[in-house]
Design a protein around this motif. Structure first.
Motif, PDB file in Angstrom:
ATOM      1  N   ASN A  22       0.810  -1.219   0.000  1.00  0.00           N
ATOM      2  CA  ASN A  22       0.000   0.000   0.000  1.00  0.00           C
ATOM      3  C   ASN A  22       0.845   1.272   0.000  1.00  0.00           C
ATOM      4  O   ASN A  22       0.425   2.294  -0.555  1.00  0.00           O
ATOM      5  CB  ASN A  22      -0.971  -0.025   1.172  1.00  0.00           C
ATOM      6  N   HIS A 126      -8.551  -0.885  11.110  1.00  0.00           N
ATOM      7  CA  HIS A 126      -8.964  -0.670   9.732  1.00  0.00           C
ATOM      8  C   HIS A 126     -10.436  -0.962   9.466  1.00  0.00           C
ATOM      9  O   HIS A 126     -10.964  -0.555   8.421  1.00  0.00           O
ATOM     10  CB  HIS A 126      -8.098  -1.508   8.789  1.00  0.00           C
ATOM     11  N   GLN A 129     -12.671   1.792   8.315  1.00  0.00           N
ATOM     12  CA  GLN A 129     -12.581   2.255   6.942  1.00  0.00           C
ATOM     13  C   GLN A 129     -13.594   1.574   6.010  1.00  0.00           C
ATOM     14  O   GLN A 129     -13.736   1.963   4.854  1.00  0.00           O
ATOM     15  CB  GLN A 129     -11.168   1.993   6.401  1.00  0.00           C
ATOM     16  N   VAL A 297     -14.315  -2.541  -0.490  1.00  0.00           N
ATOM     17  CA  VAL A 297     -13.096  -1.733  -0.411  1.00  0.00           C
ATOM     18  C   VAL A 297     -12.014  -2.492   0.341  1.00  0.00           C
ATOM     19  O   VAL A 297     -12.299  -3.388   1.138  1.00  0.00           O
ATOM     20  CB  VAL A 297     -13.351  -0.374   0.277  1.00  0.00           C
ATOM     21  N   LYS A 299      -9.850  -2.297   3.192  1.00  0.00           N
ATOM     22  CA  LYS A 299      -9.815  -1.498   4.418  1.00  0.00           C
ATOM     23  C   LYS A 299      -8.392  -1.128   4.810  1.00  0.00           C
ATOM     24  O   LYS A 299      -8.132  -0.019   5.277  1.00  0.00           O
ATOM     25  CB  LYS A 299     -10.515  -2.256   5.553  1.00  0.00           C
ATOM     26  N   SER A 301      -5.861  -0.740   2.795  1.00  0.00           N
ATOM     27  CA  SER A 301      -5.396   0.271   1.844  1.00  0.00           C
ATOM     28  C   SER A 301      -5.908   1.654   2.230  1.00  0.00           C
ATOM     29  O   SER A 301      -5.162   2.638   2.214  1.00  0.00           O
ATOM     30  CB  SER A 301      -5.863  -0.097   0.435  1.00  0.00           C
ATOM     31  N   ARG A 302      -7.171   1.718   2.594  1.00  0.00           N
ATOM     32  CA  ARG A 302      -7.750   2.993   3.017  1.00  0.00           C
ATOM     33  C   ARG A 302      -7.080   3.509   4.286  1.00  0.00           C
ATOM     34  O   ARG A 302      -6.853   4.712   4.435  1.00  0.00           O
ATOM     35  CB  ARG A 302      -9.249   2.825   3.268  1.00  0.00           C
ATOM     36  N   SER A 303      -6.800   2.606   5.218  1.00  0.00           N
ATOM     37  CA  SER A 303      -6.197   3.003   6.485  1.00  0.00           C
ATOM     38  C   SER A 303      -4.822   3.611   6.262  1.00  0.00           C
ATOM     39  O   SER A 303      -4.484   4.661   6.848  1.00  0.00           O
ATOM     40  CB  SER A 303      -6.105   1.785   7.413  1.00  0.00           C
ATOM     41  N   LYS A 305      -3.660   4.840   3.404  1.00  0.00           N
ATOM     42  CA  LYS A 305      -3.820   6.075   2.623  1.00  0.00           C
ATOM     43  C   LYS A 305      -4.249   7.218   3.536  1.00  0.00           C
ATOM     44  O   LYS A 305      -3.775   8.365   3.393  1.00  0.00           O
ATOM     45  CB  LYS A 305      -4.859   5.863   1.528  1.00  0.00           C
ATOM     46  N   SER A 306      -5.115   6.941   4.495  1.00  0.00           N
ATOM     47  CA  SER A 306      -5.545   7.958   5.447  1.00  0.00           C
ATOM     48  C   SER A 306      -4.372   8.472   6.271  1.00  0.00           C
ATOM     49  O   SER A 306      -4.253   9.674   6.535  1.00  0.00           O
ATOM     50  CB  SER A 306      -6.625   7.379   6.367  1.00  0.00           C
TER      51      SER A 306
END
Length: 346
Positions: A22, A126, A129, A297, A299, A301-303, A305-306
C-alpha cells in the motif's frame, strides 16, 4: 513535491502483504527508505523484494543513518511502545498496528510522546474504513437512530487459534482473542457510539480449550505453550448510561466458523453492521433496511492512505492516539476484572 519518507519497524507478514504494497500504491507521494527487523536476513529479504534502499537490525541504527518523516510499527505487541516512542522522539509520525500496546501505562507514554513531539500517532483499526461502518455512521450522525443506548460486540472463532507466530504467548502479545481480534470490533463499536466515556468494566476469561489442544481451523498449536485466554466475555457501562456486551474467542464450541459483528440498539432504530441492516419503524410498519450496493473496499489500503494523507496535511486522522488509549484501558480493565473477580472503574 517532496515525498513522505517512510521507514518500517518489523518485517513480518503484515508488512509484506499490507504495509509495503500500500505504500507502493502511493509512490507518487511516498518513498520507503528503510526497514528493520531483529532478524537481519528477513529485513534484507524485504528490502530486496520491495527495492528499499536501507535495512538494519535495530531502529536505533535506522534513525542514526536515515532521515525519515513517518514510520509503520509492525512488531509483536510487546515491542510496540518503545518503537513508537523512539520514532516519535526522532521526529516521525507513526502508524502502529493494533493493539496500541500490552498495557495502559505503555499506551499513556505513547500518547504523551506524540503530544510532546507534536506528531501524529494512529493505530490500524482498519474496520472503521469499511463502507459498512461508514454508512451506518452516517445514519447515526443524521439522528436516525436517536440515542444508541446498548451495543453487542462479537469477535468469535469456533477453532481459530493461530497456529503460527506468537499469538498464544501472553508475555509477547499481552493476551489472546480480546487483544488480537476483539479490539477491532470494540473500536468499531466505540467509533459508532462516538467514543463515550467509560464508567466501569466487568469481565471473565477462560482457557478451557486452548490448553487442551484439538482440531484447529487456522493450523495446529502447542497447548503446552498456550498462555493466553481462549475466550473473554464482559460488560461495559458508560457514564452516559449506555452499555456494551463484548464477546470474543479464539476457540468456542459454537455453530459458526467465525463471527465478527457489531449490533447497535437505539431508541429510533437498531442495526447489525456486517452486513449492514437497519431495523426500525416507518409509517406504522416494522421494517428492515438493507444497504445492498455498498462498494467492496480494501480497508487496509484505506487506512494506510488515510495515514499518508494526514501526514501530508491533506485530511484529519480517522483514529486518534487518545482513542487508542481508551481501547487499551478497556482491555486492561477486562483482564484485571477477570483476574480479581471485581468490576473495574476507569
Amino acid at each position: 513535491m517532496k515525498k513522505l519518507r517512510v521507514g518500517i519497524i518489523g518485517a513480518g507478514q503484515i508488512v509484506e502483504v499490507t504495509h509495503m504494497p500500500n505504500y507502493m500504491k502511493n509512490s507518487d507521494v511516498v518513498e520507503t527508505l528503510s526497514i528493520i527487523d531483529v532478524n537481519l536476513d528477513r529485513a534484507k529479504y524485504m528490502a530486496e523484494k520491495f527495492n528499499i534502499p536501507h535495512y538494519f537490525s535495530s531502529y536505533e541504527e535506522m534513525f542514526k543513518h536515515v532521515e525519515l518523516d513517518a514510520v509503520s510499527v509492525c512488531t509483536p505487541n510487546k515491542f510496540h511502545a518503545e518503537a513508537v516512542i523512539a520514532a516519535l522522539n526522532n521526529g516521525c509520525h507513526v502508524l502502529c498496528e493494533k493493539p496500541p500496546a500490552i498495557s495502559k501505562s505503555e499506551a499513556e507514554r505513547m500518547t504523551e510522546a506524540a503530544k510532546k513531539n507534536n506528531k501524529i500517532l494512529t493505530y490500524n483499526f482498519h474496520f472503521r474504513q469499511s463502507e459498512e461502518v461508514q454508512a451506518i455512521k452516517r445514519f447515526i450522525d443524521a439522528g436516525e437512530f436517536g440515542e444508541v443506548y446498548s451495543v453487542k460486540v462479537q469477535a468469535l472463532r469456533r477453532r481459530g487459534i493461530p497456529g503460527w507466530g506468537v499469538f498464544t504467548n501472553k508475555d509477547i502479545q499481552g493476551g489472546g482473542p480480546l487483544i488480537d481480534i476483539g479490539v477491532h470490533m470494540l473500536d468499531t463499536a466505540l467509533y459508532l457510539m462516538g467514543y463515550p466515556e467509560v464508567d466501569y468494566v466487568s469481565a471473565v476469561t477462560y482457557d478451557k480449550i486452548g490448553k487442551k489442544g484439538g482440531v484447529g481451523l487456522m493450523g495446529g498449536w502447542d497447548p503446552k505453550k498456550f498462555t493466553v485466554e481462549d475466550s473473554a466475555f464482559g460488560f461495559i457501562r458508560f457514564k452516559n448510561g449506555a452499555s456494551m456486551i463484548l464477546e470474543t474467542a479464539f476457540a468456542l464450541n459454537m455453530k459458526d466458523r467465525s463471527l465478527m459483528n457489531v449490533n447497535l440498539f437505539g431508541e429510533k432504530a437498531g442495526a447489525t453492521v456486517f452486513p449492514p441492516v437497519i431495523y426500525t419503524e416507518k409509517h406504522g410498519s416494522l421494517i428492515d433496511m438493507e444497504l445492498p450496493f455498498l462498494a467492496e473496499v480494501d480497508k487496509h489500503s484505506r487506512s494506510i492512505k488515510s495515514f499518508i494523507d494526514a501526514c501530508l496535511g491533506n485530511e484529519d486522522l480517522l483514529c486518534t492516539a487518545d482513542q487508542g488509549l481508551i481501547v487499551q484501558k478497556i482491555v486492561d480493565a477486562f483482564y484485571e476484572s477477570a483476574e480479581t473477580g471485581q468490576s473495574v472503574k476507569l
